[in-house]
Design a protein around this motif. Structure first.
Motif: not given
Ligand SMILES: Cc1ncc(COP(=O)(O)O)c(C=O)c1O
Length: 345
Positions: A10-16, A204-209, A261-266, A326-329
């Motif tokens: 849904a969003s990169d705002n949703n992770p812990a 921005g910082g929130t969307k990146n962890g 950021a690299c991880h989320a992009n990957k 960042y936390d997508t696997i």
């Protein structure tokens, strides 16, 4: 109510909160420190930001991205000014009119196919200078990475800043996902901001962890002259500033910003590569950061959303948005694609 705590797209705002960020908050949570930013953590965070963007800057922390955009724009404008932006810009569609309300400015938006402004598109609104019946164009606001996941190259930004400065205008960058853009371009944060002439950045910082927190960076200190008053009037002066500051320190040291950021992009690239193999799916934007836009058969949207939540981007076109973070696997991606294939049968 969606499934409790299940990772989706849904969003990169949703992770812990990233564990290293949370640990930094815990580590700073003892004893007393001066409030409102005159503390060692805030000073250290500003020094860290200077290491990444260069020294001749002014930095102010706020709670969220809308505030960073709105107050930053307020610092650059009078109420009789206008701000040129893409039609899809967060300031235009997702801030409930806050930029107009707090700056008094008119937003002049431009349709784009990919979320990116160009000089040609900006020119449409470049008239009425010195004419008292017309709001006076003062800021060009671009989003990096854009709301459509696309990225401006440094040359594209430089062309816009050179153009703006010729007209005595400023360039504001909504950098809610500036880390994803830098990671995508394989460039430093400085190379896509300071070095290409932008005037002000919502960093921005929130969307990146991070848990919360954004920084407003002025690349010309003179522009920030009255900003401490603007931030206070804008209700964004955090008393316990140290807890925003330590998050930025943790993010910017040991390249955590880049790793996340690299991880989320990957992960977005992996998802895009997998869905591109499915003939019924059409990816509609270049996948340059952590967002994928795709047209998918209507019938499978809801069943998929029930398992992996995501948003519909354009109901009429049956276009959806999948965001990775960042936390997508990898397993999330393969499970989702498996389910997608099943629902398409
Ligand atoms: C491009 C962009 N800018 C700014 C924001 C910041 O918004 P918020 O005020 O929710 O932190 C967002 C969040 O979705 C965004 O996508």
């Amino acid at each position: 109510m969606k499934q409790k705590n299940k990772r989706g797209f849904a969003s990169d705002n949703n992770p812990a909160v990233h564990p290293k960020i949370l640990q930094a908050i815990i580590d700073a949570s003892h004893g007393h420190t001066i409030a409102y930013g005159d503390d060692i953590y805030t000073h250290q965070a500003i020094r860290k930001i200077e290491e990444h963007f260069g020294e001749n800057i002014a930095v102010y922390f706020v709670f969220n991205g809308t505030a960073a955009n709105v107050l930053g724009l307020k610092a650059l404008t009078n109420s009789f000014n206008s701000i040129i932006c893409a039609e899809t810009a967060h300031i235009n569609v997702d801030e409930c009119g806050a930029p107009e309300r707090f700056t008094g400015c008119k937003l002049l938006s431009v349709p784009t196919s990919n979320g990116k402004l160009t000089i040609e598109k900006i020119k449409y609104h470049m008239h009425g200078f010195d004419f008292e019946h017309h709001s006076q164009p003062k800021v060009i606001s671009i989003t990096q990475a854009t709301e459509l996941g696309t990225v401006y190259t440094p040359d594209e930004i430089k062309a816009i800043t050179d153009y703006a400065h010729k007209y005595d205008m400023f360039v504001h960058v909504d950098g809610a996902r500036i880390c994803n853009a830098a990671a995508s371009l394989n460039l430093s944060l400085k190379e896509i901001t300071t070095d290409v002439g932008i005037d002000i950045l919502s960093f921005g910082g929130t969307k990146n962890g991070m848990m919360f927190g954004e920084a407003i960076i002025f690349f010309d200190k003179k522009l920030s002259e009255n900003f401490k008053y603007i931030r206070k009037q804008g209700m964004q002066l955090a008393s316990k500033m140290r807890f925003i500051a330590v998050q930025f320190i943790a993010m910017l040291q040991n390249e955590l910003w880049l790793e996340n950021a690299c991880h989320a992009n990957k992960m977005a690239k992996l998802l895009a590569d997998e869905v591109a193999k499915i003939p019924q799916i059409k990816i509609t934007q270049k996948v340059e950061t952590n967002g994928i836009f795709a047209i998918i058969p209507k019938k499978c949207i809801e069943p998929l959303q029930n398992e992996f939540f995501f948003y519909i981007w354009d109901e009429n076109k049956s276009e959806v948005r999948w965001m990775t973070s960042y936390d997508t696997i990898e397993e999330d991606i393969f499970d989702f694609v498996k389910l997608l294939k099943k629902r398409l049968k």
